[in-house]
Design a protein around this motif. Structure first.
Motif, PDB file in Angstrom:
ATOM      1  N   HIS A   1      -8.083  -8.062  -1.106  1.00 28.18           N
ATOM      2  CA  HIS A   1      -7.924  -7.051  -2.343  1.00 28.18           C
ATOM      3  C   HIS A   1      -7.831  -5.716  -1.837  1.00 28.18           C
ATOM      4  CE1 HIS A   1     -10.089  -9.929  -4.821  1.00 28.18           C
ATOM      5  NE2 HIS A   1      -8.983 -10.395  -4.975  1.00 28.18           N
ATOM      6  N   ASP A   2      -8.162  -5.441  -0.313  1.00 26.53           N
ATOM      7  CA  ASP A   2      -8.366  -3.828   0.211  1.00 26.53           C
ATOM      8  C   ASP A   2      -6.757  -3.519   0.441  1.00 26.53           C
ATOM      9  OD1 ASP A   2      -8.091  -6.073   2.086  1.00 26.53           O
ATOM     10  OD2 ASP A   2      -8.067  -4.743   3.861  1.00 26.53           O
ATOM     11  N   ARG A   3      -5.742  -4.577   0.295  1.00 24.72           N
ATOM     12  CA  ARG A   3      -4.487  -3.974   0.307  1.00 24.72           C
ATOM     13  C   ARG A   3      -3.719  -3.743  -0.863  1.00 24.72           C
ATOM     14  NH1 ARG A   3      -1.409  -8.524   4.248  1.00 24.72           N
ATOM     15  NH2 ARG A   3      -2.937  -8.684   6.174  1.00 24.72           N
ATOM     16  N   LEU A   4      -4.354  -3.911  -2.032  1.00 27.30           N
ATOM     17  CA  LEU A   4      -3.879  -4.001  -3.252  1.00 27.30           C
ATOM     18  C   LEU A   4      -3.501  -2.649  -3.820  1.00 27.30           C
ATOM     19  CD1 LEU A   4      -5.386  -7.243  -5.036  1.00 27.30           C
ATOM     20  CD2 LEU A   4      -3.162  -6.919  -3.885  1.00 27.30           C
ATOM     21  N   GLY A   5      -4.363  -1.714  -3.542  1.00 26.48           N
ATOM     22  CA  GLY A   5      -4.619  -0.250  -3.952  1.00 26.48           C
ATOM     23  C   GLY A   5      -3.073   0.503  -3.422  1.00 26.48           C
ATOM     24  N   ASP A   6      -3.055   0.338  -2.235  1.00 26.60           N
ATOM     25  CA  ASP A   6      -1.827   1.086  -1.792  1.00 26.60           C
ATOM     26  C   ASP A   6      -0.516   0.359  -2.177  1.00 26.60           C
ATOM     27  OD1 ASP A   6      -3.362   2.592  -0.145  1.00 26.60           O
ATOM     28  OD2 ASP A   6      -3.151   1.781   1.620  1.00 26.60           O
ATOM     29  N   GLN A   7      -0.514  -1.134  -2.356  1.00 26.97           N
ATOM     30  CA  GLN A   7       0.540  -1.692  -2.701  1.00 26.97           C
ATOM     31  C   GLN A   7       0.837  -1.321  -4.255  1.00 26.97           C
ATOM     32  OE1 GLN A   7      -0.744  -5.729  -1.882  1.00 26.97           O
ATOM     33  NE2 GLN A   7       0.932  -6.103  -0.440  1.00 26.97           N
ATOM     34  N   SER A   8      -0.056  -1.001  -5.023  1.00 29.86           N
ATOM     35  CA  SER A   8       0.513  -0.926  -6.432  1.00 29.86           C
ATOM     36  C   SER A   8       0.851   0.710  -6.386  1.00 29.86           C
ATOM     37  CB  SER A   8      -1.294  -0.734  -7.253  1.00 29.86           C
ATOM     38  OG  SER A   8      -1.091  -0.255  -8.446  1.00 29.86           O
ATOM     39  N   ALA A   9       0.357   1.661  -5.775  1.00 28.17           N
ATOM     40  CA  ALA A   9       1.136   2.898  -5.707  1.00 28.17           C
ATOM     41  C   ALA A   9       2.220   2.866  -5.302  1.00 28.17           C
ATOM     42  CB  ALA A   9       0.160   4.026  -4.576  1.00 28.17           C
ATOM     43  N   ARG A  10       2.791   2.125  -4.259  1.00 27.53           N
ATOM     44  CA  ARG A  10       4.089   1.740  -3.980  1.00 27.53           C
ATOM     45  C   ARG A  10       4.762   1.665  -5.251  1.00 27.53           C
ATOM     46  NH1 ARG A  10       4.170  -1.908   0.840  1.00 27.53           N
ATOM     47  NH2 ARG A  10       6.002  -1.977   0.294  1.00 27.53           N
ATOM     48  N   PHE A  11       4.414   0.501  -5.900  1.00 30.38           N
ATOM     49  CA  PHE A  11       4.974  -0.121  -6.864  1.00 30.38           C
ATOM     50  C   PHE A  11       5.175   0.606  -8.107  1.00 30.38           C
ATOM     51  CE2 PHE A  11       4.667  -2.335 -10.936  1.00 30.38           C
ATOM     52  CZ  PHE A  11       5.496  -3.542 -10.930  1.00 30.38           C
ATOM     53  N   HIS A  12       4.278   1.331  -8.371  1.00 30.77           N
ATOM     54  CA  HIS A  12       4.364   2.460  -9.464  1.00 30.77           C
ATOM     55  C   HIS A  12       5.398   3.554  -8.889  1.00 30.77           C
ATOM     56  CE1 HIS A  12       1.028   1.801 -12.403  1.00 30.77           C
ATOM     57  NE2 HIS A  12       0.773   0.834 -11.542  1.00 30.77           N
ATOM     58  N   LEU A  13       5.215   4.108  -7.823  1.00 30.28           N
ATOM     59  CA  LEU A  13       6.083   5.205  -7.290  1.00 30.28           C
ATOM     60  C   LEU A  13       7.550   4.784  -7.293  1.00 30.28           C
ATOM     61  CD1 LEU A  13       3.682   6.936  -5.047  1.00 30.28           C
ATOM     62  CD2 LEU A  13       4.366   7.926  -7.479  1.00 30.28           C
ATOM     63  N   ARG A  14       7.971   3.456  -6.807  1.00 31.09           N
ATOM     64  CA  ARG A  14       9.066   2.950  -6.620  1.00 31.09           C
ATOM     65  C   ARG A  14       9.785   3.105  -8.211  1.00 31.09           C
ATOM     66  NH1 ARG A  14      13.429   3.493  -5.416  1.00 31.09           N
ATOM     67  NH2 ARG A  14      14.772   2.022  -4.493  1.00 31.09           N
ATOM     68  N   ILE A  15       9.068   2.576  -8.994  1.00 27.40           N
ATOM     69  CA  ILE A  15       9.601   2.719 -10.429  1.00 27.40           C
ATOM     70  C   ILE A  15      10.026   4.018 -10.809  1.00 27.40           C
ATOM     71  CG2 ILE A  15       9.033   2.268 -12.943  1.00 27.40           C
ATOM     72  CD1 ILE A  15       7.467  -0.358 -11.997  1.00 27.40           C
ATOM     73  N   VAL A  16       9.113   4.710 -10.641  1.00 28.95           N
ATOM     74  CA  VAL A  16       9.417   6.368 -11.136  1.00 28.95           C
ATOM     75  C   VAL A  16      10.564   6.932 -10.339  1.00 28.95           C
ATOM     76  CG1 VAL A  16       8.431   8.873 -11.170  1.00 28.95           C
ATOM     77  CG2 VAL A  16       6.945   6.819 -11.594  1.00 28.95           C
ATOM     78  N   ASP A  17      10.825   6.624  -8.786  1.00 31.61           N
ATOM     79  CA  ASP A  17      11.867   6.986  -8.207  1.00 31.61           C
ATOM     80  C   ASP A  17      13.248   6.472  -8.762  1.00 31.61           C
ATOM     81  OD1 ASP A  17      10.195   8.487  -6.546  1.00 31.61           O
ATOM     82  OD2 ASP A  17      10.183   7.057  -4.818  1.00 31.61           O
ATOM     83  N   ILE A  18      13.086   5.243  -9.095  1.00 29.42           N
ATOM     84  CA  ILE A  18      14.338   4.542  -9.755  1.00 29.42           C
ATOM     85  C   ILE A  18      14.564   5.298 -10.941  1.00 29.42           C
ATOM     86  CG2 ILE A  18      15.220   2.537 -10.917  1.00 29.42           C
ATOM     87  CD1 ILE A  18      13.507   1.136  -8.720  1.00 29.42           C
ATOM     88  N   GLY A  19      13.558   5.612 -11.769  1.00 25.47           N
ATOM     89  CA  GLY A  19      14.107   6.352 -13.071  1.00 25.47           C
ATOM     90  C   GLY A  19      14.259   7.609 -13.162  1.00 25.47           C
TER      91      GLY A  19
END
Length: 217
Positions: free
Chosen positions: A128-146
């Protein structure tokens, strides 16, 4: 500058700023702590001048404030600031998801699904310690695409405007991980179908729920 050219060395002020920013974000320097330039300079092995420059930058970031007779103090962000933080994130990242639904490519969708799959695998394995950073990448990648022009920069500015310690991440709570992964899956489904309304709605709800959990956690 090309990839083969040497990068300029980090200035002392940049070094001090990066160290203090990381300390504040991870709550190693909690809200309400006084930051004395001389003490910081001694700890980091620099003169007072770059420390003062770094403190001015942190003040501009609204992470520290100056008070008469007290000097620089790390801002202690309360419930109202936390609510504003998640509210801003919901607006900006929700808009990013809406815009992404209209322009995402199959390759970009595959990239997001790969990241989501990695998160699901880590969750299953208890990492679970990996999930926070991965979630931020997921969210920011979507915003970058949009919003590749500048929406991504706005999303990052919002995220860096408030120090949310890594250890406070909701992804560390095993009871909430499945709910958040399901929200990511729903966002992906909306993006794949090109449903802008659903992508925005799901993203906003996902972030608002996280904010409510933080406020009552």
């Amino acid at each position: 500058m090309s990839a083969t050219e040497p990068r300029p060395p980090m200035s002392k002020a940049d070094y001090v700023y990066s160290v203090l920013l990381d300390d504040i974000r991870h709550a190693r320097i909690p809200g309400g702590t006084a930051l004395r330039a001389g003490e910081v300079a001694k700890r980091l092995g620099v003169s007072v001048t770059p420390v003062r420059e770094a403190l001015r930058r942190l003040e501009k970031d609204r992470l520290i404030s100056y008070e008469a007779h007290h000097g620089a103090t790390v801002v202690d962000l309360g419930e109202e600031a936390l609510a504003e933080y998640y509210g801003l994130r919901a607006v900006v990242e929700g808009l990013g998801a809406r815009l992404a639904a209209a322009r995402i490519t199959p390759a970009e969708l595959a990239e997001l699904r790969e990241l989501h799959a990695a998160m699901a695998a880590d969750a299953t394995a208890g990492r679970h310690d990996r999930l926070g950073d991965q979630s931020a990448r997921f969210h920011l990648r979507i915003v970058d695409i949009g919003g590749p022009a500048f929406l991504g920069a706005h999303a990052r500015a919002v995220r860096t405007s408030i120090p949310v310690p890594a250890e406070a991440s909701l992804w560390l709570d095993a009871s909430r991980v499945r709910e958040q992964l399901d929200a990511h899956e729903a966002v992906l489904a909306a993006l794949e179908s090109g449903d802008a309304d659903a992508a925005e709605r799901v993203m906003i709800d996902h972030i608002r729920r996280a904010g409510a959990s933080r406020a009552h956690g």
